[in-house]
Design a protein around this motif. Structure first.
Motif, mmCIF file in Angstrom:
data_model
loop_
_atom_site.group_PDB
_atom_site.id
_atom_site.type_symbol
_atom_site.label_atom_id
_atom_site.label_comp_id
_atom_site.label_asym_id
_atom_site.label_seq_id
_atom_site.Cartn_x
_atom_site.Cartn_y
_atom_site.Cartn_z
ATOM 1 N N GLN A 11 0.485 5.438 -4.493
ATOM 2 C CA GLN A 11 -0.112 4.117 -4.330
ATOM 3 C C GLN A 11 -0.583 3.943 -2.885
ATOM 4 O O GLN A 11 0.108 4.319 -1.949
ATOM 5 N N ASP A 15 -2.585 -1.532 -1.997
ATOM 6 C CA ASP A 15 -2.224 -1.859 -3.369
ATOM 7 C C ASP A 15 -0.748 -2.173 -3.551
ATOM 8 O O ASP A 15 -0.306 -2.478 -4.655
ATOM 9 N N ARG A 24 -3.218 -8.169 3.768
ATOM 10 C CA ARG A 24 -4.197 -7.601 2.819
ATOM 11 C C ARG A 24 -5.593 -8.159 3.089
ATOM 12 O O ARG A 24 -6.568 -7.423 3.141
ATOM 13 N N ASP A 66 -12.281 -4.275 -6.299
ATOM 14 C CA ASP A 66 -11.368 -4.933 -5.353
ATOM 15 C C ASP A 66 -11.820 -6.374 -5.140
ATOM 16 O O ASP A 66 -11.996 -7.110 -6.084
ATOM 17 N N LYS A 93 -6.721 -6.286 -10.658
ATOM 18 C CA LYS A 93 -5.908 -7.256 -9.917
ATOM 19 C C LYS A 93 -6.686 -8.542 -9.660
ATOM 20 O O LYS A 93 -7.640 -8.562 -8.900
ATOM 21 N N TYR A 96 -7.286 -9.706 -5.945
ATOM 22 C CA TYR A 96 -8.467 -9.227 -5.214
ATOM 23 C C TYR A 96 -9.698 -10.056 -5.559
ATOM 24 O O TYR A 96 -10.453 -10.480 -4.686
ATOM 25 N N HIS A 140 -8.934 6.658 -6.333
ATOM 26 C CA HIS A 140 -7.705 6.099 -6.898
ATOM 27 C C HIS A 140 -7.387 6.711 -8.265
ATOM 28 O O HIS A 140 -6.304 6.501 -8.790
#
Length: 186
Positions: A11, A15, A24, A66, A93, A96, A140
């Protein structure tokens, strides 16, 4: 070090669910600034340009977007150049997406934000978008996952698929990390 750097199962720091939201947001802003310094976003936009429609707005699906950094900048470039784009920035997510959505609204950019699994686009009709893209996210995914994402993207796109990412290498990682440390201190 080389094998650790190439490991896509680990990870990434950004993240980590335990990462403070303020940190972040700051790091994502620095990532956008780094892309501006390196002129990455205009280069990614140029890679998409041959696939744009001439007869109306090009519908773009941005997978694993993102916070929508590229989608927002692509919409800004398109506005300056008089190109009609409608972009859907998607990610798994919601956190994001919630960062980019108010920016699009404030600037009046044609970018929508939605939770979407890049590996399963079965909720979309065949040809739902003209163009499916992903930028700086492919690293990723394992090779098998990337192949699945490409197959799903091809089914959803009528004009083409553009996946753009850097090559993971210790030297480039060290160079980018050094630049970030010098410029932003993180």
């Amino acid at each position: 070090l080389h094998h650790w750097w190439l490991d896509t199962d680990e990870q990434e720091y950004l993240d980590d669910d335990g990462l403070d939201r303020t940190v972040r947001v700051r790091l994502l802003a620095h990532l956008d600034q780094l892309n501006a310094v390196l002129e990455n976003y205009p280069a990614f936009f140029s890679a998409m340009r041959p696939l744009f429609r001439a007869d109306g707005p090009t519908r773009v699906l941005d997978l694993a977007a993102d916070h929508g950094g590229f989608a927002l900048e692509a919409a800004r470039i398109a506005r300056r150049e008089g190109i009609a784009l409608q972009i859907a920035a998607t990610d798994l997510k919601r956190e994001y997406l919630d960062l980019g959505e108010p920016v699009a609204q404030r600037e009046g950019l044609p970018v929508s934000f939605a939770v979407q699994d890049a590996l399963d686009l079965s909720n979309l009709e065949r040809g739902a978008y003209d163009l499916v893209i992903t930028t700086q996210s492919l690293h990723h995914f394992s090779p098998g996952m990337a192949a699945l994402m490409l197959a799903e993207a091809e089914r959803a796109a009528t004009r083409g698929v553009v996946f753009v990412d850097g090559c993971r290498a210790v030297f480039s990682g060290a160079a980018v990390s050094g630049l970030c440390l010098l410029r932003w201190g993180d």
